[in-house]
Enzyme design. Structure first.
Site, PDB file in Angstrom:
ATOM      1  N   GLY A 174       0.817  -1.214   0.000  1.00 53.09           N
ATOM      2  CA  GLY A 174       0.000   0.000   0.000  1.00 53.09           C
ATOM      3  C   GLY A 174       0.845   1.255   0.000  1.00 53.09           C
ATOM      4  CB  VAL A 226       3.509  -3.169 -10.212  1.00 51.78           C
ATOM      5  CG1 VAL A 226       2.005  -3.317 -10.410  1.00 51.78           C
ATOM      6  CG2 VAL A 226       3.968  -1.767 -10.596  1.00 51.78           C
ATOM      7  CE1 TYR A 268     -11.584  -1.475   4.915  1.00 46.89           C
ATOM      8  CE2 TYR A 268     -12.694  -0.709   6.904  1.00 46.89           C
ATOM      9  CZ  TYR A 268     -11.563  -0.766   6.105  1.00 46.89           C
ATOM     10  OH  TYR A 268     -10.409  -0.121   6.506  1.00 46.89           O
ATOM     11  CE  LYS A 279      -8.579  -3.181   6.612  1.00 47.11           C
ATOM     12  NZ  LYS A 279      -7.118  -3.298   6.400  1.00 47.11           N
TER      13      LYS A 279
END
Length: 271
Positions: A13, A60, A156, A160
């Site tokens: 990230g 990448v 989400y 998490k």
């Protein structure tokens, strides 16, 4: 791990947000950083922002692609010779939608990036971290949504919460094996990143208000790095995260009601 001079850390990230700030901070402390992200342009921009571009390399990488993840350590080791730590920061959001409105493809992608991507990367790098004479470090990034169920973020939050318990469980496994590798799971609150900016816009929250409420990503990055290098098992980052963490300890119903009061009206006003 007080001195990171000469250490090599992989940061996922790293093209923007907290990941970029962590990469910049680690380089400023004397480390070499290998940034990984699906966004090549963003990675290149991060390379222009670090204090010493020679100590920032990037690749990448789509962490939702298990085969690419499994091959990634070999690419890093060929470039740097060793790895001292893995900072799992890459993640994607869920649009603020009730469960019934989220497509199966989006559910799959959220789970693959936020949960499986972190699991696959950690398992791929762990054998190499175990070889370091003074031990290695692993960061697992959860979220405020891993503390309380926020409206419009069920998938989400589930991803998490799952990745947080993966981090806690891994820390237990390594403790039981008397490993020198430490695992730190962080639960950041509202951090002013592009992800939070987009979420605030979709909710109709004034940007000035949202930004004032959030922690600066540079400050969050510094706190995260300090927690990881000190070997803490769990770290809560941000005032709102501490409030929800305290509320959850008192009553899960209280934290659930607080989350609903904060964003429920914005999410369900169309109903």
């Amino acid at each position: 791990m007080d001195d990171v001079t000469g250490k090599v850390f992989v940061v996922t990230g790293a093209a923007n947000g907290i990941g970029r700030c962590v990469a910049i901070d680690l380089v400023s402390r004397g480390a070499t950083v290998v940034g990984a992200d699906i966004n090549e342009v963003g990675l290149a921009e991060t390379g222009h922002l670090v204090a010493d571009p020679d100590r920032f390399r990037f690749h990448v990488l789509d962490i939702a692609d298990r085969e690419s993840v499994q091959q990634f350590p070999d690419l890093v080791l060929a470039d740097t010779g060793h790895v001292d730590g893995l900072f799992n920061i890459a993640g994607i959001p869920q649009d603020t939608q009730p469960i019934a409105e989220v497509s199966d493809d989006r559910i799959d992608l959220i789970t693959r990036v936020n949960y499986f991507g972190t699991v696959w990367l950690t398992r791929a790098f762990l054998p190499h971290l175990e070889k370091r004479p003074d031990g290695g470090v692993v960061l697992i990034t959860s979220s405020l949504s891993g503390l309380a169920p926020f409206p419009g973020a069920a998938f989400y939050g589930a991803s998490k919460a799952a990745v947080a318990f993966f981090g806690y469980g891994l820390a237990q496994d390594l403790r039981g094996r008397k490993s020198k590798v430490t695992v730190t799971t962080v639960l950041p609150g509202t951090i002013w990143t592009d992800l939070v900016r987009q979420t605030s816009k979709s909710l109709g929250t004034p940007e000035a208000l949202a930004k004032n409420f959030a922690m600066a990503p540079e400050k969050a990055a510094s706190k995260i790095i300090d927690a990881v290098l000190s070997g803490r098992v769990r770290a809560v980052i941000g005032k709102d995260a501490h409030v929800f963490n305290g509320a959850r300890r008192l009553s899960s119903r209280l934290s659930e009601r607080m989350a609903y009061a904060q964003v429920g009206w914005f999410v369900y006003r169309r109903s």
